[in-house]
Design an enzyme around this catalytic site. Structure first.
Site, PDB file in Angstrom:
ATOM      1  N   HIS A 158      -2.787  10.568  -0.507  1.00  0.00           N
ATOM      2  CA  HIS A 158      -2.983   9.404  -1.379  1.00  0.00           C
ATOM      3  C   HIS A 158      -2.930   9.808  -2.844  1.00  0.00           C
ATOM      4  O   HIS A 158      -2.390   9.098  -3.674  1.00  0.00           O
ATOM      5  CB  HIS A 158      -4.329   8.743  -1.068  1.00  0.00           C
ATOM      6  CG  HIS A 158      -4.245   7.822   0.106  1.00  0.00           C
ATOM      7  ND1 HIS A 158      -5.222   6.928   0.439  1.00  0.00           N
ATOM      8  CD2 HIS A 158      -3.280   7.652   1.029  1.00  0.00           C
ATOM      9  CE1 HIS A 158      -4.856   6.256   1.513  1.00  0.00           C
ATOM     10  NE2 HIS A 158      -3.686   6.685   1.890  1.00  0.00           N
ATOM     11  N   ASP A 165       4.170 -14.875  11.100  1.00  0.00           N
ATOM     12  CA  ASP A 165       2.840 -15.285  10.632  1.00  0.00           C
ATOM     13  C   ASP A 165       1.844 -14.152  10.896  1.00  0.00           C
ATOM     14  O   ASP A 165       1.375 -13.975  12.018  1.00  0.00           O
ATOM     15  CB  ASP A 165       2.461 -16.560  11.408  1.00  0.00           C
ATOM     16  CG  ASP A 165       1.093 -17.105  11.026  1.00  0.00           C
ATOM     17  OD1 ASP A 165       0.301 -16.384  10.402  1.00  0.00           O
ATOM     18  OD2 ASP A 165       0.823 -18.265  11.386  1.00  0.00           O
ATOM     19  N   LYS A 179      -7.430  -1.427  11.496  1.00  0.00           N
ATOM     20  CA  LYS A 179      -6.835  -1.784  10.195  1.00  0.00           C
ATOM     21  C   LYS A 179      -5.617  -0.891   9.929  1.00  0.00           C
ATOM     22  O   LYS A 179      -4.574  -1.358   9.462  1.00  0.00           O
ATOM     23  CB  LYS A 179      -7.872  -1.651   9.075  1.00  0.00           C
ATOM     24  CG  LYS A 179      -7.426  -2.191   7.718  1.00  0.00           C
ATOM     25  CD  LYS A 179      -6.612  -1.233   6.890  1.00  0.00           C
ATOM     26  CE  LYS A 179      -6.207  -1.830   5.553  1.00  0.00           C
ATOM     27  NZ  LYS A 179      -5.348  -0.929   4.775  1.00  0.00           N
ATOM     28  N   GLU A 215       0.824  -1.209   0.000  1.00  0.00           N
ATOM     29  CA  GLU A 215       0.000   0.000   0.000  1.00  0.00           C
ATOM     30  C   GLU A 215       0.860   1.262   0.000  1.00  0.00           C
ATOM     31  O   GLU A 215       1.717   1.429   0.868  1.00  0.00           O
ATOM     32  CB  GLU A 215      -0.901  -0.025   1.250  1.00  0.00           C
ATOM     33  CG  GLU A 215      -1.895   1.111   1.298  1.00  0.00           C
ATOM     34  CD  GLU A 215      -2.887   0.985   2.474  1.00  0.00           C
ATOM     35  OE1 GLU A 215      -3.201  -0.147   2.887  1.00  0.00           O
ATOM     36  OE2 GLU A 215      -3.315   2.034   2.963  1.00  0.00           O
TER      37      GLU A 215
HETATM   38  C1  MEV Z   1      -5.982   2.835   5.265  1.00  0.00           C
HETATM   39  O1  MEV Z   1      -5.174   1.752   4.864  1.00  0.00           O
HETATM   40  C2  MEV Z   1      -5.999   2.947   6.773  1.00  0.00           C
HETATM   41  C3  MEV Z   1      -6.920   4.038   7.335  1.00  0.00           C
HETATM   42  O2  MEV Z   1      -8.260   3.851   6.870  1.00  0.00           O
HETATM   43  C4  MEV Z   1      -6.858   3.890   8.839  1.00  0.00           C
HETATM   44  C5  MEV Z   1      -7.848   4.761   9.592  1.00  0.00           C
HETATM   45  O3  MEV Z   1      -8.924   5.112   9.045  1.00  0.00           O
HETATM   46  O4  MEV Z   1      -7.532   5.066  10.758  1.00  0.00           O
HETATM   47  C6  MEV Z   1      -6.499   5.419   6.899  1.00  0.00           C
END
Ligand code: MEV
Length: 397
Positions: free
Chosen positions: A346, A248, A232, A48
């Protein structure tokens, strides 16, 4: 840039069955990390864009507040043994507890190098479940110190080894004998401070950004929908180091999310607050069962190099560095989300990828990127046209 994939076909063939090739991913180095007063460069494997830039930037902010302070538990894993067909789960549980020392001795008798280096069985716990849909169930936990190994093999061997003894003791029938990925005895923690002044933007004061980040953190504490995305983002940092070191990442993911749901409501793995001086403070705590010996870590040459880059001496030290990477990644995301939003950064990465894809040489990429962003026209056709223009200028000038 090294265009090598770090793993030969022959090595891949040794690692899995039916191997047909090697699948490469980008390996980057996160910078600016100061952890327990030591500078650390952190290798990260991730597909990413923006993650490396964001985490390095966040580490710079933490550095301004003195860096990260980390800690971790002893590397204790849980091996589970499931016993069924019991008349009385409590009586069976009592028998296991009465024989605890003998059972642990038996586990340690076959423990090999882990036991020699101070690891091995540390405790046995029982969890009677008198009313399940398949009858009374006794769950036995073997707590096992795996030292510098992730320890899946050692613990699975141990629980399989004592299962017959458990059957003899309880008169029940053992079904599963397997480690738990909810490694909540093996947690790592990181925390740090960011001076409010470091967070000021063109349009917001440092204090306003601190408050917005705290508000964003509380959003994840109270709402599972936000917590999933928030975590995430944390795992963007965590998994990337886990992968770089050949560990892992599915095990780490499973443990992280199970731990995040331990209260019955899925919540954030981090906490953010404003301290008495108005500065931002953040902390993370999560299970991190990673090893530095055995498994893919031993076989994969790049994993070995990753450990060397971080000067890793123990599995606990690695887990602590990973937790700092998770906390930094979380800050980066929340700072962007609580201020300008993440799309600007981004877009820049996206534009850079497009400019590179149409063949722009490194010295022209940034001019093409800036022009496409100014025009809000980030497409391959435009990148190509700009490249032609610049080349025209370059050759005529
Ligand atoms: C994107 O890979 C991760 C985010 O969505 C995490 C978040 O919203 O805190 C930017």
């Amino acid at each position: 840039m090294l265009g090598i994939n770090g793993l030969s076909a022959a090595q891949a063939d040794q690692m899995i069955e039916n191997a047909v090739g090697v699948y490469a991913l980008p390996l980057g180095i996160a910078t600016n990390f100061l952890i327990n007063n030591q500078d650390v460069l952190i290798p990260m494997v991730i597909e990413e864009p923006s993650v490396l830039a964001a985490v390095s930037n966040a580490a710079r902010l933490f550095r301004a507040g003195g860096g990260f302070t980390t800690s971790s538990d002893e590397p204790i894993m849980i091996g589970q043994i499931q016993v069924l067909d019991l008349d009385d789960v409590y009586v069976a549980a009592g028998r296991v507890m009465a024989e605890k020392a003998a059972l642990m001795d038996e586990v340690n008798r076959i423990g090999g190098s882990i036991v020699k280096s101070g690891g091995g069985a540390k405790d046995i716990q029982v969890r009677p479940m008198p009313n399940t849909s398949v009858g009374p169930m006794l769950i036995i936990h073997l707590l096992y110190d795996t030292r510098d190994a992730m320890g899946a093999n050692a613990i699975n061997t141990a629980v399989e080894h004592i299962a017959p003894q458990i059957e003899a003791l309880t008169g029940g029938r053992v079904v599963l004998r397997i480690l738990s990925n909810l490694t909540d005895h093996r947690k790592a923690r990181a925390e740090g401070m960011i001076p409010a002044s470091e967070l000021a933007t063109e349009s917001l004061t440092g204090d306003q950004v601190v408050r917005a980040i705290v508000e964003a953190g509380v959003f994840a504490e109270v709402d599972p929908y936000r917590a999933a995305t928030h975590n995430k983002g944390i795992m963007n940092g965590v998994d990337a180091v886990v992968m770089a070191t050949g560990n892992d990442w599915r095990a780490i993911e499973a443990g992280a999310h199970a731990y995040a749901a331990r209260s019955g409501q899925y919540t954030s793995l981090t906490r953010w607050w404003q301290d008495e001086n108005g500065n931002l403070r953040g902390a993370i705590e999560m299970p991190l069962a990673v090893g530095i010996v055995g498994g893919a870590t031993r076989v994969h040459p790049t994993a070995q190099i990753a450990l060397k880059i971080m000067k890793i001496q123990s599995a606990r030290q690695l887990a602590e560095i990973i937790s700092a990477a998770g906390l930094a990644q979380n800050l980066a995301a929340m700072r962007a989300l609580a201020t300008e939003g993440i799309q600007r950064g981004h877009m820049e990465m996206h534009a850079k990828q497009i400019a590179t894809a149409v063949g722009a040489p490194p010295e022209l990429v940034s001019r093409i990127v800036q022009q496409m962003i100014t025009e809000k026209n980030i497409r391959p056709e435009r990148a190509r046209a700009l490249l032609d223009e610049l080349r025209g200028t370059a050759s005529s000038g």
